[in-house]
Design an enzyme around this catalytic site. Structure first.
Site, short mmCIF file in Angstrom:
data_model
loop_
_atom_site.label_atom_id
_atom_site.label_comp_id
_atom_site.label_asym_id
_atom_site.label_seq_id
_atom_site.Cartn_x
_atom_site.Cartn_y
_atom_site.Cartn_z
N HIS A 9 0.83 -1.21 0.00
CA HIS A 9 0.00 0.00 0.00
C HIS A 9 0.87 1.26 0.00
O HIS A 9 1.59 1.52 0.96
CB HIS A 9 -0.86 -0.04 1.26
CG HIS A 9 -1.84 1.07 1.41
ND1 HIS A 9 -1.89 1.88 2.52
CD2 HIS A 9 -2.83 1.50 0.57
CE1 HIS A 9 -2.88 2.75 2.38
NE2 HIS A 9 -3.46 2.55 1.21
N GLU A 36 0.26 -0.91 -4.72
CA GLU A 36 -0.91 -0.03 -4.85
C GLU A 36 -0.41 1.39 -4.70
O GLU A 36 0.44 1.68 -3.85
CB GLU A 36 -1.92 -0.33 -3.73
CG GLU A 36 -3.23 0.45 -3.81
CD GLU A 36 -3.24 1.82 -3.12
OE1 GLU A 36 -4.20 2.55 -3.29
OE2 GLU A 36 -2.26 2.17 -2.41
N ASP A 38 -1.47 5.92 -5.66
CA ASP A 38 -2.54 6.90 -5.86
C ASP A 38 -2.14 7.96 -6.88
O ASP A 38 -1.05 8.53 -6.77
CB ASP A 38 -2.83 7.59 -4.52
CG ASP A 38 -3.04 6.59 -3.39
OD1 ASP A 38 -4.04 5.88 -3.43
OD2 ASP A 38 -2.16 6.50 -2.51
N HIS A 51 -0.92 10.61 -2.22
CA HIS A 51 -2.22 10.17 -1.72
C HIS A 51 -3.24 11.30 -1.66
O HIS A 51 -4.35 11.18 -2.15
CB HIS A 51 -2.09 9.52 -0.33
CG HIS A 51 -3.42 9.10 0.20
ND1 HIS A 51 -4.22 9.92 0.98
CD2 HIS A 51 -4.13 7.97 0.01
CE1 HIS A 51 -5.35 9.30 1.25
NE2 HIS A 51 -5.33 8.12 0.68
N GLU A 104 -4.66 3.61 -8.28
CA GLU A 104 -5.90 4.19 -7.76
C GLU A 104 -6.04 5.62 -8.26
O GLU A 104 -5.18 6.46 -7.96
CB GLU A 104 -5.92 4.15 -6.23
CG GLU A 104 -7.23 4.72 -5.70
CD GLU A 104 -7.26 4.92 -4.19
OE1 GLU A 104 -6.40 4.38 -3.46
OE2 GLU A 104 -8.17 5.64 -3.75
O1 G3P Z 1 -6.59 1.31 -2.78
C1 G3P Z 1 -6.70 0.94 -1.45
C2 G3P Z 1 -6.55 2.10 -0.51
O2 G3P Z 1 -5.38 2.80 -0.84
C3 G3P Z 1 -7.73 3.04 -0.56
O3 G3P Z 1 -7.65 4.05 0.39
O4 G3P Z 1 -7.15 6.29 1.18
O5 G3P Z 1 -5.40 4.55 1.32
O6 G3P Z 1 -6.03 5.49 -0.89
P1 G3P Z 1 -6.50 5.13 0.49
MG MG Z 2 -4.86 4.28 -2.27
#
Ligand code: G3P
Ligand code: MG
Length: 235
Positions: A9, A36, A38, A51, A104
């Protein structure tokens, strides 16, 4: 049945500055199966990795990403001397690695023009179309992805319960559900989703006992800040 994938993450964000090339490299070094991250867009249309909508929390700067040019945003420190990466840097790092890449789209607060189309075009430039799954809390955006290219996999992010999530995913043409992990800590829920052929990748799981339970439930992917801890569970 495939084993549960270990998805880092924001990279190995439990130990290194989140969403930096350092965090991505370290995630791969400890044996993550995927990353993962953003995506946002600068004022001059460059896709960058961060993020939040603003750079206040994760850098020594402040303000909205949408209001900075790419050259301006590169001047800030994202931790340990790292810069805010652009999408090209990450795709270049991931090519030929045969790992999963979960991009994401952070377009539920700011509406970035063409973020879907530009992201997909970049994915093809690096030959990573089979490795990528695009996700978002903005489900309309995931529909736009499918309209632009139906072969790119999509995942619907959600943090509160939905009725018959597998039926919703089918309606939306999505390939996967990306729920907050606590929403699927239940054999029946997981059974119904898996039976429908929809994948389940959960976020964000940092405790070992929760990782173990989710592996037992047969979850397809676990998104974690600690890919090192999850890796140990696979022996
Ligand atoms: O994609 C999973 C997770 O990253 C979603 O929440 O706020 O950490 O981007 P966030
Ligand atoms: Mg995320």
């Amino acid at each position: 049945m495939n084993r549960t994938l270990n998805i880092a993450h924001r990279g190995f964000s439990g130990k290194y500055p989140e969403n930096t090339m350092m965090a991505f490299r370290k995630a791969v070094e400890v044996g993550a199966d995927g990353i993962e991250t953003d995506l946002h867009m600068t004022s001059d249309g460059i896709i960058v990795i961060c993020h939040d909508e603003t750079i206040d929390r994760t850098t020594n700067g402040s303000g909205f990403i949408k209001d900075y040019t790419y050259d301006e945003i590169r001047k800030f420190d994202a931790g340990k001397g790292e810069k805010i990466p652009n999408l090209d840097e990450l795709l270049n790092f991931m090519k030929n690695k045969n790992l999963l890449l979960n991009l994401e789209l952070k377009n539920d607060v700011v509406n970035y023009n063409n973020l879907e189309k530009d992201t997909i075009n970049k994915i093809y430039e690096y030959g990573l179309e089979k490795n990528v799954i695009i996700s978002s809390f903005n489900h309309q955006s995931m529909k736009r992805v499918k309209q632009y290219d139906s072969s790119i996999r999509t995942g619907l992010l959600y943090g509160s319960p939905i009725c018959k999530p597998e039926e919703y995913a089918k309606q939306m043409g999505a390939d996967a559900l990306h729920p907050l992990f606590s929403l699927v800590m239940n054999q029946d829920v997981v059974h119904d989703i898996k039976k429908s052929g929809i994948l389940i990748n959960v976020y964000t799981v940092n405790k070992e006992d929760e990782m173990k339970k989710l592996i037992e439930l047969g979850i397809d992917g676990i998104i974690t800040n600690y890919p090192n801890i999850l890796k140990k569970l696979f022996g």
